[in-house]
Design a protein around this motif. Sequence first.
Motif, PDB file in Angstrom:
ATOM      1  N   LEU A 172       0.835  -1.185   0.000  1.00 39.89           N
ATOM      2  CA  LEU A 172       0.000   0.000   0.000  1.00 39.89           C
ATOM      3  C   LEU A 172       0.881   1.251   0.000  1.00 39.89           C
ATOM      4  O   LEU A 172       2.010   1.229   0.476  1.00 39.89           O
ATOM      5  CB  LEU A 172      -0.903   0.025   1.238  1.00 39.89           C
ATOM      6  N   ASN A 173       0.346   2.327  -0.511  1.00 40.43           N
ATOM      7  CA  ASN A 173       1.021   3.619  -0.449  1.00 40.43           C
ATOM      8  C   ASN A 173       0.568   4.348   0.812  1.00 40.43           C
ATOM      9  O   ASN A 173      -0.603   4.714   0.936  1.00 40.43           O
ATOM     10  CB  ASN A 173       0.695   4.468  -1.686  1.00 40.43           C
ATOM     11  N   LEU A 174       1.498   4.539   1.749  1.00 39.44           N
ATOM     12  CA  LEU A 174       1.208   5.215   3.013  1.00 39.44           C
ATOM     13  C   LEU A 174       1.869   6.591   2.990  1.00 39.44           C
ATOM     14  O   LEU A 174       3.018   6.726   2.566  1.00 39.44           O
ATOM     15  CB  LEU A 174       1.753   4.410   4.197  1.00 39.44           C
ATOM     16  N   ILE A 175       1.154   7.607   3.477  1.00 42.27           N
ATOM     17  CA  ILE A 175       1.686   8.965   3.499  1.00 42.27           C
ATOM     18  C   ILE A 175       1.560   9.534   4.906  1.00 42.27           C
ATOM     19  O   ILE A 175       0.454   9.591   5.453  1.00 42.27           O
ATOM     20  CB  ILE A 175       0.938   9.886   2.512  1.00 42.27           C
ATOM     21  N   GLU A 176       2.678   9.935   5.496  1.00 41.98           N
ATOM     22  CA  GLU A 176       2.644  10.625   6.781  1.00 41.98           C
ATOM     23  C   GLU A 176       2.939  12.102   6.556  1.00 41.98           C
ATOM     24  O   GLU A 176       3.955  12.462   5.964  1.00 41.98           O
ATOM     25  CB  GLU A 176       3.666  10.057   7.768  1.00 41.98           C
ATOM     26  N   ILE A 177       2.052  12.965   7.039  1.00 36.69           N
ATOM     27  CA  ILE A 177       2.244  14.405   6.940  1.00 36.69           C
ATOM     28  C   ILE A 177       2.792  14.912   8.268  1.00 36.69           C
ATOM     29  O   ILE A 177       2.194  14.701   9.313  1.00 36.69           O
ATOM     30  CB  ILE A 177       0.921  15.115   6.614  1.00 36.69           C
ATOM     31  N   GLY A 178       3.946  15.567   8.225  1.00 34.66           N
ATOM     32  CA  GLY A 178       4.546  16.126   9.438  1.00 34.66           C
ATOM     33  C   GLY A 178       5.280  15.110  10.283  1.00 34.66           C
ATOM     34  O   GLY A 178       4.980  14.971  11.466  1.00 34.66           O
ATOM     35  N   ASN A 225      -1.416  16.176  15.144  1.00 32.34           N
ATOM     36  CA  ASN A 225      -1.114  17.544  15.591  1.00 32.34           C
ATOM     37  C   ASN A 225      -0.452  18.354  14.481  1.00 32.34           C
ATOM     38  O   ASN A 225       0.505  19.085  14.710  1.00 32.34           O
ATOM     39  CB  ASN A 225      -0.206  17.529  16.826  1.00 32.34           C
ATOM     40  N   VAL A 226      -0.974  18.229  13.285  1.00 32.47           N
ATOM     41  CA  VAL A 226      -0.425  18.922  12.124  1.00 32.47           C
ATOM     42  C   VAL A 226      -1.477  19.793  11.451  1.00 32.47           C
ATOM     43  O   VAL A 226      -1.209  20.944  11.103  1.00 32.47           O
ATOM     44  CB  VAL A 226       0.139  17.902  11.096  1.00 32.47           C
ATOM     45  N   LEU A 227      -2.670  19.272  11.278  1.00 31.52           N
ATOM     46  CA  LEU A 227      -3.703  19.960  10.501  1.00 31.52           C
ATOM     47  C   LEU A 227      -3.917  21.392  10.966  1.00 31.52           C
ATOM     48  O   LEU A 227      -4.046  22.319  10.164  1.00 31.52           O
ATOM     49  CB  LEU A 227      -5.019  19.181  10.579  1.00 31.52           C
ATOM     50  N   GLU A 228      -3.914  21.600  12.297  1.00 34.88           N
ATOM     51  CA  GLU A 228      -4.226  22.914  12.854  1.00 34.88           C
ATOM     52  C   GLU A 228      -3.168  23.969  12.545  1.00 34.88           C
ATOM     53  O   GLU A 228      -3.426  25.164  12.664  1.00 34.88           O
ATOM     54  CB  GLU A 228      -4.394  22.810  14.382  1.00 34.88           C
ATOM     55  N   THR A 257      -5.314  21.940   3.097  1.00 35.09           N
ATOM     56  CA  THR A 257      -4.707  20.641   3.414  1.00 35.09           C
ATOM     57  C   THR A 257      -5.709  19.509   3.240  1.00 35.09           C
ATOM     58  O   THR A 257      -5.393  18.464   2.653  1.00 35.09           O
ATOM     59  CB  THR A 257      -4.157  20.643   4.850  1.00 35.09           C
ATOM     60  N   ALA A 258      -6.931  19.712   3.732  1.00 38.08           N
ATOM     61  CA  ALA A 258      -7.967  18.686   3.585  1.00 38.08           C
ATOM     62  C   ALA A 258      -8.277  18.424   2.112  1.00 38.08           C
ATOM     63  O   ALA A 258      -8.504  17.278   1.709  1.00 38.08           O
ATOM     64  CB  ALA A 258      -9.233  19.105   4.328  1.00 38.08           C
ATOM     65  N   LEU A 292      -8.158   8.023   6.078  1.00 39.48           N
ATOM     66  CA  LEU A 292      -7.495   9.155   6.725  1.00 39.48           C
ATOM     67  C   LEU A 292      -7.494   8.920   8.222  1.00 39.48           C
ATOM     68  O   LEU A 292      -8.553   8.707   8.821  1.00 39.48           O
ATOM     69  CB  LEU A 292      -8.231  10.457   6.398  1.00 39.48           C
ATOM     70  N   ILE A 293      -6.322   8.941   8.832  1.00 37.09           N
ATOM     71  CA  ILE A 293      -6.173   8.754  10.277  1.00 37.09           C
ATOM     72  C   ILE A 293      -5.509  10.005  10.834  1.00 37.09           C
ATOM     73  O   ILE A 293      -4.426  10.391  10.389  1.00 37.09           O
ATOM     74  CB  ILE A 293      -5.318   7.508  10.591  1.00 37.09           C
ATOM     75  N   MET A 294      -6.160  10.649  11.806  1.00 37.73           N
ATOM     76  CA  MET A 294      -5.641  11.911  12.333  1.00 37.73           C
ATOM     77  C   MET A 294      -5.757  11.960  13.849  1.00 37.73           C
ATOM     78  O   MET A 294      -6.649  11.356  14.436  1.00 37.73           O
ATOM     79  CB  MET A 294      -6.447  13.104  11.794  1.00 37.73           C
TER      80      MET A 294
END
Length: 260
Positions: free
Chosen positions: A27-33, A89-92, A99-100, A113-115
């Motif tokens: 799978l393609n996994l993406i972590e932001i921050g 703790n990145v979206l804010e 971003t969304a 989406l896991i946040m």
Amino acid sequence: MDGLNHVRFKFMEKELKEELGRQKGPLNLIEIGPARGEFAEKVAKFGNNKLFTVDPEFVPDKLFWRHKKEKAEDMSFRDNFGHVIYLSNVLEYTDMNKTAAQIGRALKPGGKLIMVLMHKKDVRHKITMESLPEQEEFLRKYHKSMETKPKEAGKFLAEPNHHEFLREIINPYAKIAAGMKLPSQKVRVLDSMIKLIELRLKNAKTVKYNSFGSEEEIRSFLIRHGFETKKIEVLEERGMSGGKLLTNKYGYGVVAIKKS
């Protein structure tokens, strides 16, 4: 950075493992921050998947995956690329709507989406705001010591009276720097530490407190961006204060699915 046993990492690890267990890889996994990349390093071992990280400021210390040094609002993944995108703790600290929109564009239909999102009653935010003057003073003294007495910088970092918020950042970097033999190596490590403190200070001073006050606010936000909410869990952490055990509403653990 919080240890990987922190409630926010436990939540993301549990949800990621459940999702990866249901799907056949890779799978393609993406972590932001990812910051220094400790959690990404752990996720990279979760199976035969392809991991990508996105951060405009930092390149993780270890790279067992592909890293994009770009903003979450400007991610360059092709449409429908990712199976799972996760962030904590990145979206804010971004333009949340942009971003969304990027997350929705980069995720496959049915992608997850896991946040972890801030909670308006999180006591850490209060601590952060209260410590701003001390952070500014710390940076002023550190830069002055590096200009006048670079060899004394280590002693300055070891002072016991730094604010607890700063100690959380200083201690791991100071430990790494102490193990370096070459002065140039120590300087690079400490420069990374200062960069992180400066970034957090900038964020705390400039970001509008975009935290969510209720589960309904989160659901409405996700609906607007084409997601179906599957789970919202209030995450709590425990700590001691004055000899008393305290429970803090740290944040929300959120799982959502991109609609077709």
